[in-house]
Structures are given as C-alpha cells and as structure tokens.
Design a protein around this motif. Sequence first.
Motif, mmCIF file in Angstrom:
data_model
loop_
_atom_site.group_PDB
_atom_site.id
_atom_site.type_symbol
_atom_site.label_atom_id
_atom_site.label_comp_id
_atom_site.label_asym_id
_atom_site.label_seq_id
_atom_site.Cartn_x
_atom_site.Cartn_y
_atom_site.Cartn_z
ATOM 1 N N TYR A 145 0.832 -1.195 0.000
ATOM 2 C CA TYR A 145 0.000 0.000 0.000
ATOM 3 C C TYR A 145 0.875 1.257 0.000
ATOM 4 O O TYR A 145 2.037 1.233 0.405
ATOM 5 N N THR A 146 0.264 2.356 -0.416
ATOM 6 C CA THR A 146 0.866 3.664 -0.212
ATOM 7 C C THR A 146 -0.251 4.691 -0.137
ATOM 8 O O THR A 146 -1.429 4.374 -0.377
ATOM 9 N N ALA A 147 0.102 5.921 0.214
ATOM 10 C CA ALA A 147 -0.855 7.019 0.284
ATOM 11 C C ALA A 147 -0.262 8.202 -0.476
ATOM 12 O O ALA A 147 0.906 8.548 -0.282
ATOM 13 N N LEU A 148 -1.066 8.801 -1.340
ATOM 14 C CA LEU A 148 -0.627 9.915 -2.167
ATOM 15 C C LEU A 148 -1.637 11.049 -2.090
ATOM 16 O O LEU A 148 -2.780 10.856 -1.660
ATOM 17 N N VAL A 149 -1.228 12.228 -2.531
ATOM 18 C CA VAL A 149 -2.160 13.335 -2.740
ATOM 19 C C VAL A 149 -2.497 13.362 -4.227
ATOM 20 O O VAL A 149 -1.762 12.803 -5.055
ATOM 21 N N PRO A 150 -3.609 13.982 -4.616
ATOM 22 C CA PRO A 150 -4.009 13.972 -6.025
ATOM 23 C C PRO A 150 -2.941 14.473 -6.984
ATOM 24 O O PRO A 150 -2.806 13.940 -8.093
ATOM 25 N N VAL A 175 -5.806 7.986 -1.674
ATOM 26 C CA VAL A 175 -5.617 9.329 -2.217
ATOM 27 C C VAL A 175 -6.405 10.296 -1.347
ATOM 28 O O VAL A 175 -7.634 10.208 -1.260
ATOM 29 N N GLY A 176 -5.692 11.185 -0.672
ATOM 30 C CA GLY A 176 -6.350 12.101 0.249
ATOM 31 C C GLY A 176 -5.695 13.457 0.294
ATOM 32 O O GLY A 176 -4.914 13.809 -0.580
ATOM 33 N N ALA A 177 -6.036 14.216 1.333
ATOM 34 C CA ALA A 177 -5.560 15.583 1.587
ATOM 35 C C ALA A 177 -6.287 16.612 0.740
ATOM 36 O O ALA A 177 -6.386 17.769 1.134
ATOM 37 N N GLU A 183 -12.427 13.189 -13.061
ATOM 38 C CA GLU A 183 -11.506 12.975 -14.171
ATOM 39 C C GLU A 183 -10.283 12.192 -13.731
ATOM 40 O O GLU A 183 -9.828 11.269 -14.432
ATOM 41 N N LEU A 184 -9.758 12.497 -12.548
ATOM 42 C CA LEU A 184 -8.581 11.784 -12.047
ATOM 43 C C LEU A 184 -8.936 10.335 -11.714
ATOM 44 O O LEU A 184 -8.147 9.416 -11.973
ATOM 45 N N ARG A 185 -10.105 10.106 -11.172
ATOM 46 C CA ARG A 185 -10.545 8.743 -10.884
ATOM 47 C C ARG A 185 -10.647 7.920 -12.166
ATOM 48 O O ARG A 185 -10.225 6.759 -12.209
ATOM 49 N N GLU A 186 -11.205 8.529 -13.201
ATOM 50 C CA GLU A 186 -11.356 7.820 -14.467
ATOM 51 C C GLU A 186 -10.002 7.490 -15.077
ATOM 52 O O GLU A 186 -9.791 6.383 -15.598
ATOM 53 N N GLU A 190 -8.599 3.736 -15.869
ATOM 54 C CA GLU A 190 -8.180 3.364 -17.222
ATOM 55 C C GLU A 190 -6.735 2.882 -17.245
ATOM 56 O O GLU A 190 -6.370 2.013 -18.050
ATOM 57 N N ALA A 191 -5.900 3.437 -16.351
ATOM 58 C CA ALA A 191 -4.483 3.052 -16.304
ATOM 59 C C ALA A 191 -4.247 1.805 -15.462
ATOM 60 O O ALA A 191 -3.116 1.320 -15.384
ATOM 61 N N GLY A 192 -5.283 1.294 -14.810
ATOM 62 C CA GLY A 192 -5.123 0.101 -13.989
ATOM 63 C C GLY A 192 -4.539 0.361 -12.620
ATOM 64 O O GLY A 192 -3.972 -0.543 -11.991
ATOM 65 N N VAL A 193 -4.674 1.603 -12.113
ATOM 66 C CA VAL A 193 -4.179 1.965 -10.791
ATOM 67 C C VAL A 193 -5.337 1.891 -9.803
ATOM 68 O O VAL A 193 -6.370 2.547 -9.990
ATOM 69 N N LYS A 194 -5.172 1.116 -8.755
ATOM 70 C CA LYS A 194 -6.249 0.872 -7.789
ATOM 71 C C LYS A 194 -6.190 1.921 -6.680
ATOM 72 O O LYS A 194 -5.367 1.827 -5.766
ATOM 73 N N ILE A 195 -7.035 2.941 -6.786
ATOM 74 C CA ILE A 195 -7.017 4.026 -5.812
ATOM 75 C C ILE A 195 -8.237 3.944 -4.901
ATOM 76 O O ILE A 195 -9.273 3.374 -5.257
ATOM 77 N N VAL A 196 -8.084 4.516 -3.708
ATOM 78 C CA VAL A 196 -9.168 4.609 -2.733
ATOM 79 C C VAL A 196 -9.245 6.063 -2.279
ATOM 80 O O VAL A 196 -8.469 6.492 -1.412
#
Length: 374
Positions: A145-150, A175-177, A183-186, A190-196
Amino acid sequence: MRAVGVDGSPESIVELTAALAGAFDGGSPVLPYSSEALRDAMEPARPAEPGTAVVIATSGSTGEPKGVLLSASALTASAHATHKRLGGPGHWLLATPAQYVGGLQVLVRSLLAGTTPAVLHAAGFRPDDFAEAAAPLLSLDGPRYTALVPTQLGRLLDAGGPGLAAARAFDAIIVGAAATTAELRERAAEAGVKIVPAYGMSETASGCVYDGVPLDGVHVELEDERVCITGDVLAHGYRLRPDLTAEAFEGGLFRTSDRGRWTTGGRLEILGRIDDMINTGGVKVAAAAVERILTAQPGIRDACVVGVPDPEWGEAVVALVVGAGCDVETLRAACREEAGAAAAPKRVEFAEELPLRGPGKVDRAAVRNLLRRS
C-alpha cells in the motif's frame, strides 16, 4: 513532550517511528515538525494534555497555528480500520510528509503490521524516484500500500513509464488531503491503478471515509449539510486552545467545516467548505460545485474557484484552471448551463499547476491573491 524534526530523510523517519512506539507504550507524547515556527507555537516545553500521544501541528487554512491532540487509541483505531477496509495489514511506502497526519498514519499502520515502511526521500515528487523507492517493497509478499495526494497521482499518470508501472503494482493507493476529481478517478481506472479516495483530516486521525463509506467505528451525520463525525478515531481537542476545542468538539461529536450530502447510493459526497460560499450579486454560489463542472470539461485537469471583491457584484466568481483544449467561453457556458448564470466565472485564467500548501491541499488564499493581482 518530545519534538522530532522531520525532513523526510530515512534517519528522521526512524527517529519519529521510535518516538511513536514509545508514546504508544506510555512514553512522552510526540510533536513531529518541519517548521520551527509551528514547533515553537506548540510550546513543547509545557506538559502535554492528558491522553495525548501525538500533537499534529498545522497552520490550517487560516494560517493560525493549531495543534491537534491525538491519543494512541484514536491513531490505532484508524490504522486497524484502514487495514480491515483495504484487505489486511501489509507493507507501506511513505510518500508524503510524515509531520502531517496522512504520512504519520503510514508509520502507525506499519508499526501495527510489524513491517518497516519504505521511504520516498527526494526533493519534490518525481515518478522515477517513486518507482525506485517502491521497488524493494513491491518485491515482498503480502499486500502493498501507499498514500498519495491527487497531485502526485496526476504526475504518475502523466509520466507513464516506471512510475506508473509501480503504481499499478500496489494493491491499493489511498488518495487524500484534497478532493479526487472524477476525471482523475477515471484516468486511474483506465491506467489500472487501484485508488481509494479518502476524506478525513488531522482531527479524525487521517482518512475516516473511504470512497464515500465511513470506516468501521466511524459515524457521519449531516446538520444542515455540515459534516459531523463521531467515533473512536477522533482527536480530543486542540493544544492549549480550550476555546477552539469547545467550539469543534462536543459530547464526542466533531463538527467539521465541510458541507456534504448523501448520494442515492448511500455514499458521502463532500460539496466543499462552508466558508467557500461566494455571494455574488445576492446569489450564493458554492465554489466546489463550480470546480466540479470545470474539471468535468475535456482537457481540464484541475480548478480552483474563489470569490474576489467586485464593486458591482460584491464578490465576483473567478477561476484558475489547469489544462488545455477548452476555451474560456466554453467553460463559462458549461457553468451557466449546469449551475445558473451566477455560477459562470467572470474571469478564467490558466496555470501550469495550482499553488499547494501542507500535504497537498490547494492554497486558496494564494489563488485568491493571484487572481486579485491580475
């Protein structure tokens, strides 16, 4: 209270992790900091409030220094609930500053999982550095796991290559903060990145609502659209500020400064901050609603909408947007059609990126000053 300077280096992360472990075992409360001004504002020489394990020093949106008081039980409740939601304890990559609650929780989750976090230590955020820091962790068994900002996620998607490949390999990326646009979720899907996408703050020991659904042990209610939260993840006040504590926390209820609504699917949708309403010509316009319309237009990656003083309208709706391929009149027409004439920005300006503060939040004051000057 033990103040620990955090500069992102592996050495400072090791020191902070050890201090956290000590605080959870009943030792001295921890004050992680990167700014000496914020450290001094927290008066570390004075005793910490009872029950405190960590003080998160934050200037907040107003610039007024505040210290959020978090107990060991609140931090660990958040970490356990996160692991349960994601699929169990695992290995974490620390990719955001550890003096903020999102990064700090990566360390807490690692402590509880009995794992050692990988650390991304570099000036700025570069996708190749992300891939390099993630490589050892991605070779391990078990959830990663990791945590990122948009903004970080957007850069990985833009760059492609090794950074995006590494992002795809994580079992989940919180993905927080700041708000995660549709658009970013889509693009991530599409890129196969599993974000929450996560909603939360220092006062809730980091994200407490994942993809619109509160974590186990967290309850959300709306009071005239104001988001109010109860649960065992809550802070117990603000350092040396009983006035602010009494205002925000009452009977186990934390009253946020955010507006929200429940979707037809039963998920919480954040509509923006209560103080982000713009009164233009006697009509109240929600800045966040206009931002959602703008970022839904082709080619627009991000947007910040603010009100600036105007002699005719009282406040004028103005926007700073990131992207290309969509002209100003098309953007104004979309806002007018979806939200009414008052919501159409009087002025739209373009930028390479939005100014940020803290862990990745849009600096609305900086945007307002920039648009006022221009």
